[in-house]
Write an enzyme that holds these catalytic residues in place. Structure first.
Site, PDB file in Angstrom:
ATOM      1  N   ARG A 126       0.812  -1.238   0.000  1.00 45.80           N
ATOM      2  CA  ARG A 126       0.000   0.000   0.000  1.00 45.80           C
ATOM      3  C   ARG A 126       0.839   1.280   0.000  1.00 45.80           C
ATOM      4  NH1 ARG A 126      -3.201  -3.014   3.718  1.00 45.80           N
ATOM      5  NH2 ARG A 126      -4.892  -4.007   2.593  1.00 45.80           N
ATOM      6  N   LYS A 148       3.262  11.118 -11.855  1.00 37.78           N
ATOM      7  CA  LYS A 148       2.411  10.247 -12.666  1.00 37.78           C
ATOM      8  C   LYS A 148       3.146   8.927 -12.855  1.00 37.78           C
ATOM      9  CE  LYS A 148      -0.464  13.357 -15.370  1.00 37.78           C
ATOM     10  NZ  LYS A 148      -0.807  13.829 -16.726  1.00 37.78           N
ATOM     11  N   GLU A 190       9.687  16.926 -25.710  1.00 41.79           N
ATOM     12  CA  GLU A 190       8.981  17.361 -24.492  1.00 41.79           C
ATOM     13  C   GLU A 190       9.464  18.754 -24.057  1.00 41.79           C
ATOM     14  OE1 GLU A 190       6.431  15.857 -23.257  1.00 41.79           O
ATOM     15  OE2 GLU A 190       6.660  13.666 -23.262  1.00 41.79           O
ATOM     16  N   LYS A 232       7.733  22.639 -15.150  1.00 41.46           N
ATOM     17  CA  LYS A 232       6.813  21.555 -14.805  1.00 41.46           C
ATOM     18  C   LYS A 232       6.425  21.613 -13.321  1.00 41.46           C
ATOM     19  CE  LYS A 232       5.570  16.778 -15.088  1.00 41.46           C
ATOM     20  NZ  LYS A 232       5.690  15.475 -15.732  1.00 41.46           N
ATOM     21  N   GLU A 242      -4.251  16.896 -11.691  1.00 40.38           N
ATOM     22  CA  GLU A 242      -4.788  17.244 -13.011  1.00 40.38           C
ATOM     23  C   GLU A 242      -6.297  17.469 -13.006  1.00 40.38           C
ATOM     24  OE1 GLU A 242      -2.704  15.419 -16.304  1.00 40.38           O
ATOM     25  OE2 GLU A 242      -4.530  15.473 -17.494  1.00 40.38           O
ATOM     26  N   ARG A 246      -2.958  21.291 -15.107  1.00 36.33           N
ATOM     27  CA  ARG A 246      -1.911  20.298 -15.404  1.00 36.33           C
ATOM     28  C   ARG A 246      -2.123  19.658 -16.778  1.00 36.33           C
ATOM     29  NH1 ARG A 246       1.134  15.714 -11.706  1.00 36.33           N
ATOM     30  NH2 ARG A 246       2.363  14.926 -13.439  1.00 36.33           N
ATOM     31  N   ASN A 250      -0.014  18.181 -21.368  1.00 34.53           N
ATOM     32  CA  ASN A 250      -0.298  17.173 -22.398  1.00 34.53           C
ATOM     33  C   ASN A 250      -0.349  17.766 -23.798  1.00 34.53           C
ATOM     34  OD1 ASN A 250      -0.441  14.863 -20.792  1.00 34.53           O
ATOM     35  ND2 ASN A 250      -2.450  15.473 -20.065  1.00 34.53           N
ATOM     36  N   HIS A 253       0.015  15.517 -26.769  1.00 37.09           N
ATOM     37  CA  HIS A 253      -0.085  14.135 -26.299  1.00 37.09           C
ATOM     38  C   HIS A 253      -1.335  13.402 -26.780  1.00 37.09           C
ATOM     39  CE1 HIS A 253       3.299  15.278 -23.891  1.00 37.09           C
ATOM     40  NE2 HIS A 253       3.360  14.114 -23.271  1.00 37.09           N
ATOM     41  N   HIS A 257      -0.296  10.141 -28.245  1.00 39.32           N
ATOM     42  CA  HIS A 257      -0.684   8.825 -27.704  1.00 39.32           C
ATOM     43  C   HIS A 257      -1.408   7.999 -28.765  1.00 39.32           C
ATOM     44  CE1 HIS A 257      -0.514  10.148 -23.175  1.00 39.32           C
ATOM     45  NE2 HIS A 257       0.666   9.909 -23.691  1.00 39.32           N
ATOM     46  N   HIS A 270       8.084   7.820 -27.695  1.00 37.67           N
ATOM     47  CA  HIS A 270       7.095   8.731 -27.094  1.00 37.67           C
ATOM     48  C   HIS A 270       7.373  10.187 -27.502  1.00 37.67           C
ATOM     49  CE1 HIS A 270       4.290  10.353 -24.157  1.00 37.67           C
ATOM     50  NE2 HIS A 270       5.255  11.120 -23.696  1.00 37.67           N
TER      51      HIS A 270
HETATM   52  P1  NAD Z   1      12.676   4.748 -22.264  1.00 37.09           P
HETATM   53  O1  NAD Z   1      12.496   4.651 -20.830  1.00 37.09           O
HETATM   54  O2  NAD Z   1      12.167   3.640 -23.115  1.00 37.09           O
HETATM   55  O3  NAD Z   1      14.207   5.027 -22.571  1.00 37.09           O
HETATM   56  C1  NAD Z   1      14.616   5.175 -23.894  1.00 37.09           C
HETATM   57  C2  NAD Z   1      15.758   4.211 -24.262  1.00 37.09           C
HETATM   58  O4  NAD Z   1      16.979   4.716 -23.740  1.00 37.09           O
HETATM   59  C3  NAD Z   1      15.605   2.821 -23.691  1.00 37.09           C
HETATM   60  O5  NAD Z   1      16.085   1.891 -24.627  1.00 37.09           O
HETATM   61  C4  NAD Z   1      16.514   2.852 -22.468  1.00 37.09           C
HETATM   62  O6  NAD Z   1      16.962   1.589 -22.077  1.00 37.09           O
HETATM   63  C5  NAD Z   1      17.633   3.702 -22.970  1.00 37.09           C
HETATM   64  N1  NAD Z   1      18.410   4.416 -21.972  1.00 37.09           N
HETATM   65  C6  NAD Z   1      17.957   4.991 -20.840  1.00 37.09           C
HETATM   66  N2  NAD Z   1      18.938   5.703 -20.280  1.00 37.09           N
HETATM   67  C7  NAD Z   1      20.033   5.558 -21.044  1.00 37.09           C
HETATM   68  C8  NAD Z   1      21.356   6.071 -21.005  1.00 37.09           C
HETATM   69  N3  NAD Z   1      21.716   6.947 -20.070  1.00 37.09           N
HETATM   70  N4  NAD Z   1      22.229   5.710 -21.956  1.00 37.09           N
HETATM   71  C9  NAD Z   1      21.838   4.864 -22.952  1.00 37.09           C
HETATM   72  N5  NAD Z   1      20.599   4.376 -23.077  1.00 37.09           N
HETATM   73  C10 NAD Z   1      19.707   4.719 -22.129  1.00 37.09           C
HETATM   74  O7  NAD Z   1      11.950   6.073 -22.844  1.00 37.09           O
HETATM   75  P2  NAD Z   1      11.880   7.572 -22.314  1.00 37.09           P
HETATM   76  O8  NAD Z   1      11.828   8.399 -23.521  1.00 37.09           O
HETATM   77  O9  NAD Z   1      12.888   7.850 -21.275  1.00 37.09           O
HETATM   78  O10 NAD Z   1      10.456   7.610 -21.590  1.00 37.09           O
HETATM   79  C11 NAD Z   1       9.269   7.385 -22.310  1.00 37.09           C
HETATM   80  C12 NAD Z   1       8.218   6.919 -21.338  1.00 37.09           C
HETATM   81  O11 NAD Z   1       7.969   7.941 -20.378  1.00 37.09           O
HETATM   82  C13 NAD Z   1       6.887   6.604 -21.998  1.00 37.09           C
HETATM   83  O12 NAD Z   1       6.393   5.391 -21.502  1.00 37.09           O
HETATM   84  C14 NAD Z   1       5.992   7.756 -21.555  1.00 37.09           C
HETATM   85  O13 NAD Z   1       4.651   7.387 -21.482  1.00 37.09           O
HETATM   86  C15 NAD Z   1       6.569   8.093 -20.219  1.00 37.09           C
HETATM   87  N6  NAD Z   1       6.311   9.459 -19.773  1.00 37.09           N
HETATM   88  C16 NAD Z   1       5.818   9.623 -18.531  1.00 37.09           C
HETATM   89  C17 NAD Z   1       5.591  10.903 -18.052  1.00 37.09           C
HETATM   90  C18 NAD Z   1       5.125  11.084 -16.645  1.00 37.09           C
HETATM   91  O14 NAD Z   1       4.765  12.206 -16.283  1.00 37.09           O
HETATM   92  N7  NAD Z   1       5.155  10.059 -15.828  1.00 37.09           N
HETATM   93  C19 NAD Z   1       5.864  12.020 -18.849  1.00 37.09           C
HETATM   94  C20 NAD Z   1       6.378  11.805 -20.129  1.00 37.09           C
HETATM   95  C21 NAD Z   1       6.606  10.508 -20.586  1.00 37.09           C
HETATM   96  N1  GLY Z   2       3.599  14.556 -18.795  1.00 36.22           N
HETATM   97  C1  GLY Z   2       2.349  15.105 -18.358  1.00 36.22           C
HETATM   98  C2  GLY Z   2       2.246  15.306 -16.897  1.00 36.22           C
HETATM   99  O1  GLY Z   2       3.144  15.006 -16.137  1.00 36.22           O
HETATM  100  O2  GLY Z   2       1.241  15.766 -16.445  1.00 36.22           O
END
Ligand code: NAD
Ligand code: GLY
Length: 368
Positions: A126, A148, A190, A232, A242, A246, A250, A253, A257, A270
């Site tokens: 939890r 998030k 982003e 942010k 949100e 907030r 997006n 997005h 998405h 992404h």
């Molecule tokens: P990812 O986590 O898939 O990383 C991208 C690639 O880079 C992967 O292959 C990873 O293994 C590699 N990698 C990571 N760090 C590295 C490094 N230092 N050196 C070499 N390779 C490395 O993708 P991302 O772009 O980091 O994140 C995308 C995800 O984030 C999506 O799922 C998206 O929905 C999510 N997201 C979430 C929020 C939120 O607010 N929580 C906001 C934006 C995006």
């Molecule tokens: N990436 C959108 C949010 O964090 O709200």
């Protein structure tokens, strides 16, 4: 090393009352044992990472955590593994290793690892503390901040999850040196978003400094991560869950998405999908008279200079796009709401547009 790091470390605060937490930004921070100690309440630490990041940085983090009881779980790499089934591996490992309610999770990786680890922390017994150590540009400027967390469902991106804040974010900009260029550019998608939402100065800075950023000038990286996190954090502090503004985060997005889900998770990154989505939002704003053709051109040019796509894939026609967009979390009473720029550096969340204009635009992408 320690002295150098101390000189360049930047600290911001995400102001959320008793859930407030710092974001540390600077090169080499993963080595700073003191930073972890400050935010890990118990003895047990589970580092969650993936098969790409583990060989690069897991050893460094393990060394910095000397003195704790540390274990790790190494997930498969990729957006297509951001699923409930893979997420359960984290929970299985915690249980198998007898991790208790005083344990802390540490997310070491990009946004996929960060979102899944945060969701595991939100659910395990939890709720247990977690730290973010983001290693992609996208994760440092966006996903590690704001709480998030979650996983994808085959029918929609991030459809299972929770709001759950980390205890701190350690943004080690040195880790960005091992990212491949496509992933770095995806993070820039982003970053462009922040300029368009409410930071026109930042947008102009990017127009001047995009080359240095893409060449990973260390000062440019720290600047971009800090300014993005500041933008942010301000929005998150005002609307954590949100219920209003907030949703501005997006921008791009709803279209993005739809592209990610429609093409199959991982086909488009992404940040690439968001970049195309930003261009689509700018296009729609221009059609509505909210952006001039010149302003739309500046958005498109900046996205293009980052090496990012400026239009959606041809495969997705109007009908499929609208089906996919209907799953968006911003849909209210069956109506699609979009984040659209009204001038450069100001955006709104709105459903006040003639759907026919959106339909015409989607039809043109199919044939152009
Ligand atoms: P990812 O986590 O898939 O990383 C991208 C690639 O880079 C992967 O292959 C990873 O293994 C590699 N990698 C990571 N760090 C590295 C490094 N230092 N050196 C070499 N390779 C490395 O993708 P991302 O772009 O980091 O994140 C995308 C995800 O984030 C999506 O799922 C998206 O929905 C999510 N997201 C979430 C929020 C939120 O607010 N929580 C906001 C934006 C995006
Ligand atoms: N990436 C959108 C949010 O964090 O709200």
């Amino acid at each position: 090393m320690t002295e150098v790091v101390k000189q360049v470390v930047r600290t911001l605060e995400v102001e959320l009352g008793e859930r407030s937490y710092p974001i540390y930004i600077g090169p080499g921070l993963r080595h700073q044992a003191e930073l972890y100690r400050r935010h890990i309440p118990g003895r047990q630490v589970m580092v969650v990472t993936n098969e790409t990041v583990a060989p690069l940085y897991l050893q460094d983090v393990m060394e910095a955590l000397d003195g704790f009881q540390v274990a790790s779980v190494v997930l498969p790499d990729g957006e297509r593994f951001k699923t409930l089934e893979v997420w359960q591996e984290i929970i299985d490992t915690l249980l198998q290793q007898r991790f208790n309610r005083q344990c802390t999770l540490l997310a070491l990786g990009g946004g996929v690892v960060g979102d899944m680890t945060g969701f595991a922390a939100a659910c395990y017994q939890r709720g247990v503390p977690f730290l973010q150590l983001p290693t992609t540009l996208l994760a440092q400027v966006d996903s590690s901040v704001g709480g998030k967390t979650g996983v994808n469902h085959p029918l929609g991106k991030n459809m299972i999850g929770a709001f759950y804040q980390p205890r701190c974010v350690i943004g080690d900009t040195e880790t960005l040196n091992t990212l491949d260029q496509r992933q770095l550019a995806a993070g820039v998608g982003e970053v462009i978003k922040y300029g368009l939402i409410d930071d026109p100065e930042f947008f102009a800075w990017m127009e001047q400094n995009m080359d240095g950023l893409l060449q990973r000038d260390p000062a440019a990286l720290v600047y971009v991560v800090e300014r993005s996190c500041r933008d942010k954090a301000r929005v998150v502090a005002a609307d954590e869950k949100e219920s209003g503004q907030r949703a501005l985060l997006n921008l791009g997005h709803t279209f993005g998405h739809a592209i990610e889900t429609g093409m199959g998770y991982g086909e488009w990154l992404h940040g690439e999908a968001v970049a195309a989505g930003i261009c689509m939002a700018a296009d729609l704003s221009r059609r509505l008279g909210w952006l001039s053709a010149g302003e739309q051109g500046r958005v498109r040019a900046l996205v293009q200079r980052a090496g990012l796509p400026v239009a959606p894939p041809h495969e997705l026609g109007r009908k499929r796009f609208l089906e996919l967009m209907a799953v968006d979390k911003k849909v209210l009473a069956g109506k699609i709401r979009l984040v659209l720029p009204k001038g450069l550096g100001h955006s709104v969340v709105t459903d006040a547009f003639d759907p026919q204009i959106l339909h015409d635009m989607l039809d043109e992408y199919r044939t152009s």
